[in-house]
Design a protein around this motif. Structure first.
Motif, PDB file in Angstrom:
ATOM      1  N   PRO A 147       0.834  -1.193  -0.041  1.00  0.00           N
ATOM      2  CA  PRO A 147      -0.037  -0.039   0.007  1.00  0.00           C
ATOM      3  C   PRO A 147       0.735   1.298  -0.157  1.00  0.00           C
ATOM      4  CG  PRO A 147       0.014  -0.841   2.137  1.00  0.00           C
ATOM      5  CD  PRO A 147       0.816  -1.805   1.409  1.00  0.00           C
ATOM      6  N   LEU A 148       0.394   2.279  -0.579  1.00  0.00           N
ATOM      7  CA  LEU A 148       0.771   3.540  -0.508  1.00  0.00           C
ATOM      8  C   LEU A 148       1.299   4.051   1.139  1.00  0.00           C
ATOM      9  CD1 LEU A 148       1.968   6.128  -1.854  1.00  0.00           C
ATOM     10  CD2 LEU A 148      -0.470   7.133  -1.430  1.00  0.00           C
ATOM     11  N   GLU A 149       0.380   4.043   2.049  1.00  0.00           N
ATOM     12  CA  GLU A 149       0.590   4.348   3.221  1.00  0.00           C
ATOM     13  C   GLU A 149       0.762   2.899   4.212  1.00  0.00           C
ATOM     14  OE1 GLU A 149      -1.257   8.130   5.044  1.00  0.00           O
ATOM     15  OE2 GLU A 149      -2.882   7.755   3.629  1.00  0.00           O
ATOM     16  N   ARG A 150       1.279   3.065   5.339  1.00  0.00           N
ATOM     17  CA  ARG A 150       1.422   1.841   6.298  1.00  0.00           C
ATOM     18  C   ARG A 150       0.093   1.668   7.310  1.00  0.00           C
ATOM     19  NH1 ARG A 150       6.701   3.063   9.286  1.00  0.00           N
ATOM     20  NH2 ARG A 150       7.461   2.462   7.032  1.00  0.00           N
ATOM     21  N   PRO A 151      -0.150   0.489   7.091  1.00  0.00           N
ATOM     22  CA  PRO A 151      -1.430   0.473   7.762  1.00  0.00           C
ATOM     23  C   PRO A 151      -1.064   0.186   9.304  1.00  0.00           C
ATOM     24  CG  PRO A 151      -1.047  -1.703   6.631  1.00  0.00           C
ATOM     25  CD  PRO A 151       0.113  -0.526   6.213  1.00  0.00           C
ATOM     26  N   PRO A 152      -2.126   0.365  10.238  1.00  0.00           N
ATOM     27  CA  PRO A 152      -1.820   0.374  11.548  1.00  0.00           C
ATOM     28  C   PRO A 152      -1.294  -1.123  12.206  1.00  0.00           C
ATOM     29  CG  PRO A 152      -3.691   1.419  11.199  1.00  0.00           C
ATOM     30  CD  PRO A 152      -3.652   1.002   9.939  1.00  0.00           C
ATOM     31  N   ARG A 153      -1.472  -1.919  11.305  1.00  0.00           N
ATOM     32  CA  ARG A 153      -1.124  -3.556  11.600  1.00  0.00           C
ATOM     33  C   ARG A 153       0.687  -3.365  11.701  1.00  0.00           C
ATOM     34  NH1 ARG A 153      -1.064  -8.635   7.385  1.00  0.00           N
ATOM     35  NH2 ARG A 153      -0.045  -9.815   8.689  1.00  0.00           N
ATOM     36  N   PHE A 154       1.248  -2.439  10.996  1.00  0.00           N
ATOM     37  CA  PHE A 154       2.539  -2.640  10.772  1.00  0.00           C
ATOM     38  C   PHE A 154       3.133  -1.374  11.313  1.00  0.00           C
ATOM     39  CE2 PHE A 154       1.358  -5.529   7.304  1.00  0.00           C
ATOM     40  CZ  PHE A 154       1.947  -6.658   7.578  1.00  0.00           C
ATOM     41  N   ALA A 155       2.488  -0.449  11.967  1.00  0.00           N
ATOM     42  CA  ALA A 155       2.820   0.550  12.742  1.00  0.00           C
ATOM     43  C   ALA A 155       4.299   0.589  13.426  1.00  0.00           C
ATOM     44  CB  ALA A 155       1.931   1.112  13.840  1.00  0.00           C
ATOM     45  N   GLY A 156       5.322   1.320  13.286  1.00  0.00           N
ATOM     46  CA  GLY A 156       6.453   1.595  13.563  1.00  0.00           C
ATOM     47  C   GLY A 156       7.565   0.313  12.979  1.00  0.00           C
ATOM     48  N   ARG A 157       7.011  -0.194  11.808  1.00  0.00           N
ATOM     49  CA  ARG A 157       7.772  -1.341  11.172  1.00  0.00           C
ATOM     50  C   ARG A 157       7.770  -0.940   9.862  1.00  0.00           C
ATOM     51  NH1 ARG A 157       5.177  -6.897  11.897  1.00  0.00           N
ATOM     52  NH2 ARG A 157       6.978  -7.427  10.486  1.00  0.00           N
ATOM     53  N   GLU A 158       9.318  -0.778   9.326  1.00  0.00           N
ATOM     54  CA  GLU A 158       9.306  -0.368   7.986  1.00  0.00           C
ATOM     55  C   GLU A 158       9.521  -1.567   6.786  1.00  0.00           C
ATOM     56  OE1 GLU A 158      12.805   2.154   5.345  1.00  0.00           O
ATOM     57  OE2 GLU A 158      13.116   1.410   7.506  1.00  0.00           O
ATOM     58  N   PHE A 159       9.520  -2.740   7.407  1.00  0.00           N
ATOM     59  CA  PHE A 159       9.894  -3.909   6.545  1.00  0.00           C
ATOM     60  C   PHE A 159       8.799  -4.980   7.254  1.00  0.00           C
ATOM     61  CE2 PHE A 159      13.697  -1.668   5.876  1.00  0.00           C
ATOM     62  CZ  PHE A 159      13.812  -1.466   4.370  1.00  0.00           C
ATOM     63  N   LEU A 160       8.404  -5.871   6.352  1.00  0.00           N
ATOM     64  CA  LEU A 160       7.632  -7.468   6.542  1.00  0.00           C
ATOM     65  C   LEU A 160       8.888  -8.302   7.158  1.00  0.00           C
ATOM     66  CD1 LEU A 160       5.441  -7.539   3.543  1.00  0.00           C
ATOM     67  CD2 LEU A 160       4.723  -6.877   5.926  1.00  0.00           C
ATOM     68  N   THR A 161       8.539  -9.178   7.921  1.00  0.00           N
ATOM     69  CA  THR A 161       9.390 -10.387   8.036  1.00  0.00           C
ATOM     70  C   THR A 161       9.500 -11.427   6.909  1.00  0.00           C
ATOM     71  OG1 THR A 161       7.891 -11.722   9.161  1.00  0.00           O
ATOM     72  CG2 THR A 161       9.022 -10.297  10.646  1.00  0.00           C
ATOM     73  N   GLU A 162      10.372 -12.008   6.772  1.00  0.00           N
ATOM     74  CA  GLU A 162      10.277 -13.162   5.549  1.00  0.00           C
ATOM     75  C   GLU A 162       9.038 -13.698   5.687  1.00  0.00           C
ATOM     76  OE1 GLU A 162      12.003 -13.077   3.103  1.00  0.00           O
ATOM     77  OE2 GLU A 162      13.764 -12.188   3.292  1.00  0.00           O
ATOM     78  N   GLU A 163       8.594 -14.342   6.840  1.00  0.00           N
ATOM     79  CA  GLU A 163       7.331 -15.300   7.291  1.00  0.00           C
ATOM     80  C   GLU A 163       6.269 -14.450   6.754  1.00  0.00           C
ATOM     81  OE1 GLU A 163      10.907 -16.356   9.166  1.00  0.00           O
ATOM     82  OE2 GLU A 163       9.709 -14.561   9.338  1.00  0.00           O
ATOM     83  N   GLU A 164       5.981 -13.292   7.158  1.00  0.00           N
ATOM     84  CA  GLU A 164       5.063 -12.304   6.931  1.00  0.00           C
ATOM     85  C   GLU A 164       4.925 -12.311   5.103  1.00  0.00           C
ATOM     86  OE1 GLU A 164       4.387  -9.342  10.847  1.00  0.00           O
ATOM     87  OE2 GLU A 164       5.895  -9.059   9.197  1.00  0.00           O
ATOM     88  N   ALA A 165       5.880 -11.884   4.722  1.00  0.00           N
ATOM     89  CA  ALA A 165       6.032 -11.766   3.343  1.00  0.00           C
ATOM     90  C   ALA A 165       5.599 -13.132   2.471  1.00  0.00           C
ATOM     91  CB  ALA A 165       7.194 -11.221   2.814  1.00  0.00           C
ATOM     92  N   ALA A 166       6.067 -14.109   3.058  1.00  0.00           N
ATOM     93  CA  ALA A 166       5.640 -15.212   2.259  1.00  0.00           C
ATOM     94  C   ALA A 166       4.212 -15.594   2.462  1.00  0.00           C
ATOM     95  CB  ALA A 166       6.490 -16.455   3.059  1.00  0.00           C
ATOM     96  N   GLU A 167       3.462 -15.450   3.687  1.00  0.00           N
ATOM     97  CA  GLU A 167       2.139 -15.734   3.851  1.00  0.00           C
ATOM     98  C   GLU A 167       1.399 -14.748   2.789  1.00  0.00           C
ATOM     99  OE1 GLU A 167      -1.554 -15.200   6.826  1.00  0.00           O
ATOM    100  OE2 GLU A 167       0.304 -13.897   7.027  1.00  0.00           O
ATOM    101  N   LEU A 168       1.734 -13.623   2.882  1.00  0.00           N
ATOM    102  CA  LEU A 168       1.212 -12.520   1.789  1.00  0.00           C
ATOM    103  C   LEU A 168       1.182 -12.929   0.331  1.00  0.00           C
ATOM    104  CD1 LEU A 168       1.535  -9.194   3.525  1.00  0.00           C
ATOM    105  CD2 LEU A 168      -0.438 -10.161   3.300  1.00  0.00           C
ATOM    106  N   ARG A 169       2.458 -13.355  -0.061  1.00  0.00           N
ATOM    107  CA  ARG A 169       2.480 -13.740  -1.371  1.00  0.00           C
ATOM    108  C   ARG A 169       1.561 -14.968  -1.676  1.00  0.00           C
ATOM    109  NH1 ARG A 169       9.059 -12.756  -0.812  1.00  0.00           N
ATOM    110  NH2 ARG A 169       8.874 -10.472  -1.266  1.00  0.00           N
ATOM    111  N   ALA A 170       1.665 -15.714  -0.876  1.00  0.00           N
ATOM    112  CA  ALA A 170       0.845 -17.155  -0.982  1.00  0.00           C
ATOM    113  C   ALA A 170      -0.788 -16.837  -1.246  1.00  0.00           C
ATOM    114  CB  ALA A 170       1.175 -18.016   0.054  1.00  0.00           C
ATOM    115  N   LEU A 171      -1.197 -15.952  -0.349  1.00  0.00           N
ATOM    116  CA  LEU A 171      -2.533 -15.577  -0.383  1.00  0.00           C
ATOM    117  C   LEU A 171      -2.735 -14.729  -1.797  1.00  0.00           C
ATOM    118  CD1 LEU A 171      -3.148 -14.074   3.186  1.00  0.00           C
ATOM    119  CD2 LEU A 171      -4.250 -16.132   2.247  1.00  0.00           C
ATOM    120  N   PHE A 172      -1.845 -13.748  -2.026  1.00  0.00           N
ATOM    121  CA  PHE A 172      -2.134 -13.020  -3.277  1.00  0.00           C
ATOM    122  C   PHE A 172      -2.100 -13.767  -4.428  1.00  0.00           C
ATOM    123  CE2 PHE A 172      -0.623  -9.268  -0.624  1.00  0.00           C
ATOM    124  CZ  PHE A 172      -1.955  -9.022  -0.073  1.00  0.00           C
TER     125      PHE A 172
END
Length: 353
Positions: free
Chosen positions: A54-79
């Motif tokens: 997303p353009l803006e960082r959602p509250p779910r990731f407030a204070g975090r610039e990057f996803l973890t590898e696990e979070e990215a893998a889950e999102l990629r699998a869903l998308f």
């Protein structure tokens, strides 16, 4: 829209790489960058910025610039799962795992068309990097607060809408002034500058000569942007255009495009006609450009803000895009609204007898 096979390659964790900087004119693997006959980086070809980031960082990731590898893998699998909705970007911000999964599946209630059929591509849209937002500055990944002037401007818009809602039976359809510029085929919100990833038809093409760079977006209501590089002066301030007036220059291997002279109707994220956009196109490999932009408007935001989006080369073709609905249907929309007005007046007259 098209069911085009092709799309976004993942940028992966390359943006996080801490290796030594490559030599000038080379990518991170030491390969020479493609160049034009005059020695400039060759940016020509078809590119895509498609991403669920997303353009803006959602509250779910407030204070975090990057996803973890696990979070990215889950999102990629869903998308990228079979039947996933290519427009289901709301899943990125959803903290609940089950709701996150559900938001990637298109509801069949009141369906206009099946996105999974019409928008899914062979190389499916996913994440463009490990970032939790495209905005990189401010550090919180959010658009800065509006200035007091801009806040009052937005309040006036809301007051006008509320007045219409109270005083007219069909305020949204009452006037051409209440129809969005997107519906009227005047300009899309993702059109540059600055450019943002659209929901679909995400290809853009770059042409290049020693004196000009042409940026041609597939899903665009305006002509291709022709950016002069010859040092000519800008247009007079009184001349305003939907895409503004851009002038380009090279800073090393980076193409820099500065744009002013926007119309106030463009209204990019609450901006006024004082909007000033600086775009940077930096090749980081034969098949990737790092696209960065900084936007400033002292009458609208408390501070400038910046974003970066990886652009990946694609071998897919662009398709002709044309928007006609608003241009033709505005007559029907307004005539129906006038008809409803007459019906309401006749009903009121009959009830008063």
């Amino acid at each position: 829209m098209t069911c085009r096979h092709g799309g976004m390659l993942l940028a992966g964790a390359a943006l996080l790489c801490l290796a030594a900087a490559p030599a000038a004119g080379q990518d991170e693997e030491g390969r020479a960058l493609p160049r034009t006959p005059d020695g400039r980086p060759d940016l020509q070809g078809h590119w895509t910025m498609a991403t669920f980031t997303p353009l803006e960082r959602p509250p779910r990731f407030a204070g975090r610039e990057f996803l973890t590898e696990e979070e990215a893998a889950e999102l990629r699998a869903l998308f990228t799962a079979d039947g996933a909705n290519p427009s289901g970007r709301a899943a990125f911000a959803e903290p609940d795992p089950e709701l996150r999964r559900q938001k990637t599946i298109q509801s069949q209630e009141n369906i206009h068309y099946d996105n999974a059929i019409w928008l899914t591509e062979e190389r499916r849209k996913s994440l463009s990097s490990l970032r939790t937002s495209l905005i990189v500055d401010p550090p919180d990944g959010r658009i800065p607060a509006l200035t007091p002037t801009a806040s009052r401007r937005e309040e006036r818009r809301l007051v006008t809408r509320e007045y219409l809602a109270r005083s007219r039976p069909n305020p949204v359809f009452d006037s051409y002034e209440t129809r969005s510029v997107q519906e009227r085929c005047l300009v899309w919100r993702h059109e540059g500058p600055p450019m943002l990833p659209p929901s679909y038809n995400d290809i853009l093409q770059i042409f290049q000569t020693p004196d000009h760079v042409v940026i041609f977006q597939e899903m665009s209501n305006n002509p291709p942007r022709i950016v002069p590089l010859d040092g000519r002066p800008p247009l007079p301030a009184r001349i305003r255009q939907w895409p503004g007036d851009g002038r380009g220059r090279w800073e090393g291997d980076t193409l820099v495009v500065e744009t002013r002279n926007f119309t106030r109707k463009t209204h990019f994220r609450g901006a006024s006609d004082a909007l000033h956009v600086v775009e940077r196109f930096t090749p980081v490999g034969p098949d990737e450009i790092l696209y960065e932009f900084t936007v400033a408007d002292p009458t609208s935001w408390m501070r400038p803000w910046s974003a970066e989006i990886p652009m990946t080369r694609t071998d897919e073709l662009m398709f002709e895009y044309a928007c006609h609905e608003g241009n033709h249907d505005i007559v029907n929309i307004l005539s129906m609204s006038r008809n409803l007005d007459r019906q309401a007046a006749a009903k009121a007259a009959g009830g008063s007898k």
